[in-house]
Design a protein around this motif. Structure first.
Motif, PDB file in Angstrom:
ATOM      1  N   GLY A  91      32.306  26.443  34.734  1.00  0.00           N
ATOM      2  CA  GLY A  91      31.123  27.092  35.278  1.00  0.00           C
ATOM      3  C   GLY A  91      31.423  28.241  36.212  1.00  0.00           C
ATOM      4  N   LEU A  92      32.504  28.970  35.955  1.00  0.00           N
ATOM      5  CA  LEU A  92      32.789  30.147  36.761  1.00  0.00           C
ATOM      6  C   LEU A  92      31.707  31.196  36.523  1.00  0.00           C
ATOM      7  N   ASP A  93      31.497  32.035  37.505  1.00  0.00           N
ATOM      8  CA  ASP A  93      30.410  33.011  37.421  1.00  0.00           C
ATOM      9  C   ASP A  93      30.615  34.010  36.290  1.00  0.00           C
ATOM     10  N   SER A  94      31.865  34.378  36.061  1.00  0.00           N
ATOM     11  CA  SER A  94      32.172  35.272  34.936  1.00  0.00           C
ATOM     12  C   SER A  94      33.581  34.985  34.444  1.00  0.00           C
ATOM     13  N   VAL A  95      33.767  35.165  33.149  1.00  0.00           N
ATOM     14  CA  VAL A  95      35.063  34.912  32.499  1.00  0.00           C
ATOM     15  C   VAL A  95      35.313  36.036  31.513  1.00  0.00           C
ATOM     16  N   TRP A  96      36.532  36.572  31.508  1.00  0.00           N
ATOM     17  CA  TRP A  96      36.837  37.624  30.547  1.00  0.00           C
ATOM     18  C   TRP A  96      38.322  37.616  30.199  1.00  0.00           C
ATOM     19  N   LEU A  97      38.639  38.299  29.113  1.00  0.00           N
ATOM     20  CA  LEU A  97      40.025  38.450  28.654  1.00  0.00           C
ATOM     21  C   LEU A  97      40.503  39.850  28.975  1.00  0.00           C
ATOM     22  N   GLN A  98      41.719  39.924  29.464  1.00  0.00           N
ATOM     23  CA  GLN A  98      42.308  41.207  29.860  1.00  0.00           C
ATOM     24  C   GLN A  98      43.451  41.529  28.881  1.00  0.00           C
ATOM     25  N   PRO A  99      43.277  42.495  27.981  1.00  0.00           N
ATOM     26  CA  PRO A  99      44.281  42.760  26.952  1.00  0.00           C
ATOM     27  C   PRO A  99      45.622  43.213  27.531  1.00  0.00           C
ATOM     28  N   VAL A 100      46.696  42.773  26.883  1.00  0.00           N
ATOM     29  CA  VAL A 100      48.038  43.199  27.268  1.00  0.00           C
ATOM     30  C   VAL A 100      48.961  43.037  26.058  1.00  0.00           C
ATOM     31  N   MET A 101      49.841  44.004  25.859  1.00  0.00           N
ATOM     32  CA  MET A 101      50.852  43.906  24.804  1.00  0.00           C
ATOM     33  C   MET A 101      52.076  43.175  25.360  1.00  0.00           C
ATOM     34  N   VAL A 102      52.584  42.221  24.578  1.00  0.00           N
ATOM     35  CA  VAL A 102      53.676  41.378  25.069  1.00  0.00           C
ATOM     36  C   VAL A 102      54.857  41.375  24.099  1.00  0.00           C
ATOM     37  N   PRO A 103      56.054  41.069  24.596  1.00  0.00           N
ATOM     38  CA  PRO A 103      57.208  40.950  23.705  1.00  0.00           C
ATOM     39  C   PRO A 103      57.005  39.806  22.718  1.00  0.00           C
ATOM     40  N   SER A 272      48.040  40.366  23.238  1.00  0.00           N
ATOM     41  CA  SER A 272      47.683  39.104  23.874  1.00  0.00           C
ATOM     42  C   SER A 272      46.731  39.396  25.032  1.00  0.00           C
ATOM     43  N   HIS A 273      46.534  38.400  25.907  1.00  0.00           N
ATOM     44  CA  HIS A 273      45.572  38.564  26.997  1.00  0.00           C
ATOM     45  C   HIS A 273      45.956  37.736  28.216  1.00  0.00           C
ATOM     46  N   ASN A 274      45.629  38.251  29.397  1.00  0.00           N
ATOM     47  CA  ASN A 274      45.439  37.411  30.563  1.00  0.00           C
ATOM     48  C   ASN A 274      44.040  36.820  30.462  1.00  0.00           C
ATOM     49  N   VAL A 275      43.861  35.593  30.941  1.00  0.00           N
ATOM     50  CA  VAL A 275      42.537  34.984  30.988  1.00  0.00           C
ATOM     51  C   VAL A 275      42.080  34.995  32.445  1.00  0.00           C
ATOM     52  N   VAL A 276      40.910  35.570  32.700  1.00  0.00           N
ATOM     53  CA  VAL A 276      40.451  35.790  34.069  1.00  0.00           C
ATOM     54  C   VAL A 276      39.036  35.241  34.233  1.00  0.00           C
ATOM     55  N   GLY A 277      38.821  34.541  35.340  1.00  0.00           N
ATOM     56  CA  GLY A 277      37.487  34.054  35.665  1.00  0.00           C
ATOM     57  C   GLY A 277      37.311  34.047  37.170  1.00  0.00           C
ATOM     58  N   GLU A 278      36.075  34.132  37.640  1.00  0.00           N
ATOM     59  CA  GLU A 278      35.899  34.207  39.089  1.00  0.00           C
ATOM     60  C   GLU A 278      34.611  33.553  39.570  1.00  0.00           C
ATOM     61  N   ILE A 279      34.677  33.162  40.849  1.00  0.00           N
ATOM     62  CA  ILE A 279      33.495  32.766  41.608  1.00  0.00           C
ATOM     63  C   ILE A 279      33.215  33.918  42.559  1.00  0.00           C
ATOM     64  N   LYS A 280      32.052  34.499  42.466  1.00  0.00           N
ATOM     65  CA  LYS A 280      31.720  35.681  43.263  1.00  0.00           C
ATOM     66  C   LYS A 280      31.559  35.307  44.732  1.00  0.00           C
ATOM     67  N   GLY A 281      32.135  36.117  45.608  1.00  0.00           N
ATOM     68  CA  GLY A 281      32.038  35.875  47.040  1.00  0.00           C
ATOM     69  C   GLY A 281      30.624  36.023  47.561  1.00  0.00           C
ATOM     70  N   SER A 282      30.240  35.148  48.500  1.00  0.00           N
ATOM     71  CA  SER A 282      28.871  35.154  49.037  1.00  0.00           C
ATOM     72  C   SER A 282      28.672  36.222  50.102  1.00  0.00           C
ATOM     73  N   GLU A 283      29.756  36.624  50.803  1.00  0.00           N
ATOM     74  CA  GLU A 283      29.647  37.627  51.860  1.00  0.00           C
ATOM     75  C   GLU A 283      30.415  38.899  51.545  1.00  0.00           C
ATOM     76  N   PHE A 284      31.599  38.743  50.967  1.00  0.00           N
ATOM     77  CA  PHE A 284      32.454  39.895  50.664  1.00  0.00           C
ATOM     78  C   PHE A 284      32.852  39.860  49.189  1.00  0.00           C
ATOM     79  N   PRO A 285      31.908  40.083  48.282  1.00  0.00           N
ATOM     80  CA  PRO A 285      32.213  39.966  46.852  1.00  0.00           C
ATOM     81  C   PRO A 285      33.262  40.960  46.366  1.00  0.00           C
ATOM     82  N   ASP A 286      33.464  42.050  47.102  1.00  0.00           N
ATOM     83  CA  ASP A 286      34.450  43.038  46.682  1.00  0.00           C
ATOM     84  C   ASP A 286      35.866  42.712  47.171  1.00  0.00           C
TER      85      ASP A 286
END
Length: 478
Positions: A91-103, A272-286
């Motif tokens: 239930g993370l707020d957002s989830v995405w794949l980050q492309p990367v070329m790998v050996p 390939s990809h890094n897998v990234v997901g986050e919980i957005k900050g309530s005061e300092f989202p950046d």
């Protein structure tokens, strides 16, 4: 007489209880009101991890249903899909794949090695090192020359020509922290071929990087440095017991010949990809705090301790925050990095994109030291933030987290380093880690459920504290 003894024992017991109660009372009164709040919250985090934790079953699924995950492999591709789906389920707020070329290096058919001693053929447990070239199809046979370090190998010169150079530098077992012992001799694994290839050596074999004596060869990365391709030579690891025996036999017969064959090759880079997901900050989202480990693993085992445990613990940090209704001030970002083992491409790409997108990271925590009993954290930060984290020892020590010291954060978060980012490495007990590291023994059954969950709770606790206090201690302004 018996009655007197019973009264005496009872009296001593009551005194002991009073002393213990006084100690506990003193400890509690030694905390500020805010620290008491934190102490209660940390206890709740540990309670949730130990009674409702998910990490162990996540790890079972990853290792049993996917298995090894070397960059570019089918297993790595499946693990990306698995990671993305799991983050969404948490239930993370957002989830995405980050492309990367790998050996994309492949082992090929199982390696073989042997030599003759006193008329007996001795088979040797062996495995190619990641990045190595293959031997000729018929294999390689040559005499051996033994060295104990890169420094010794650098002095070989023409003595190495036409020889198989045998690097037999063992762990320094007087070192309590086995990672220090590993650091003291892993250079021969990575740089052995580059060192002696230019001398005309025929091949390199390396004693496995383990503090134990066993029959399992441990793989790992190697490199050819700046030498031309014409000087590339096949490189493999042999088990520590085989290295011990080979060294003894060489002393008795310096002219014995060693044979090995491997069919590995390097294919074109793969997507390939890094897998990234986050919980957005309530005061300092950046403002971003990263928690992660590496999704890839070597191909001999199932990548349970290295680094399946780090992956599931990192995600369980987010799960525990949500379970305890902790709403972080800063954005908590979970990253499953790809390609730590043989290229660090995922970490490099993540840091590049963070800079390109002008993201502000204030902290990062990495778990890549196995899933054993928690011992503490190593801190790579400016003096102010390091002192801040060390001040939390009184809150964390009751959970066995006594070692909160200066040190490296980890390979995957390393590219984020600057004066304002606090990098932290989770440090479990190291005594058993190199029994399994990069070997066929790195399987799910070697991971203890309770130890794994204690690690998740330890990580979640320091993330809770960092999120609450770290930014207020930063020189940067929101």
């Amino acid at each position: 007489m018996k009655r007197t003894s019973l009264l005496l024992i009872t009296g001593l017991f009551l005194i002991s209880c009073q002393v213990e109660k006084k100690k506990t009372s003193t400890t509690l009164t030694g905390l500020s009101n805010e620290e008491k709040v934190d102490s209660t919250q940390i206890k709740q985090i540990f309670n949730a991890a130990l009674t409702e934790g998910k990490s162990y079953e996540w790890l079972r699924d990853l290792t049993q249903n996917i298995g090894s995950r070397l960059s570019g492999s089918e297993g790595a591709t499946k693990s990306v899909i698995w990671g993305e789906q799991l983050m969404k389920e948490v239930g993370l707020d957002s989830v995405w794949l980050q492309p990367v070329m790998v050996p994309h290096w492949v082992r090929g058919e199982k390696e073989v090695a042997n030599y003759e001693f006193n008329g007996e053929k001795i088979n040797v447990p062996i495995c190619a090192l990641g990045g190595s070239i293959a031997t000729p199809k018929e294999g390689i046979t040559a005499e051996l020359i033994e060295v104990k370090s890169l420094e010794e190998a650098k002095k070989l010169g023409d003595k190495a020509k036409g020889m198989i150079v045998f690097f037999n530098g063992a762990f320094d077992n007087t070192l309590i922290n086995t990672f220090k012992a590993y650091g003291g001799c892993v250079g021969q694994r990575y740089g052995g071929a580059a060192t002696v290839g230019k001398f005309g050596a025929k091949a390199v074999i390396v004693r496995s990087m383990t503090n134990g004596i066993d029959d399992y060869p441990h793989t790992g990365s190697m490199g050819y440095g700046e030498i031309p391709e014409s000087e590339y030579i096949p490189t493999a690891a042999i088990s520590s017991r085989a290295a011990e025996n080979l060294s003894k036999h060489l002393k008795k017969n310096p002219n014995l010949k060693f044979y090995f064959k491997q069919s590995c090759e390097t294919l074109p880079d793969a997507p390939s990809h890094n897998v990234v997901g986050e919980i957005k900050g309530s005061e300092f989202p950046d403002k971003i705090m990263v928690i992660g480990g590496h999704l890839d693993s070597w191909d001999l085992g199932d990548g349970a301790h290295d680094d399946g445990t780090g992956i599931v613990q990192s995600l369980e940090v987010a799960y525990l925050l949500k379970k305890n209704n902790i709403k972080p001030k800063n954005t908590i970002r979970i990253v499953f990095f790809m390609n730590e083992e043989n290229g660090l491409r995922g970490a490099t790409e993540y840091a590049r994109l963070a800079k390109e997108n002008d993201e502000l990271h204030i902290g990062a925590l990495e778990s890549d030291a196995g899933g054993h009993t928690p011992r503490g954290f190593s801190i790579d930060a400016n003096d102010k933030n390091r002192a801040l984290l060390q001040s939390w020892k009184k809150l964390l020590a009751p959970y066995g987290l006594h070692d909160i010291t200066a040190g490296g954060g980890g390979a995957d978060i390393g590219p984020l380093k600057d004066d304002h980012v606090t990098l932290v490495g989770y440090r479990p007990d190291s005594q058993r880690y190199f029994d399994y590291h990069h070997a066929a023994t790195d399987t799910f059954d070697k991971v203890n459920k309770r130890e794994l969950e204690l690690g998740s709770a330890s990580m979640a606790s320091i993330v809770y504290l960092m999120d609450k206090y770290l930014y207020n201690n930063e020189t940067l302004k929101p």
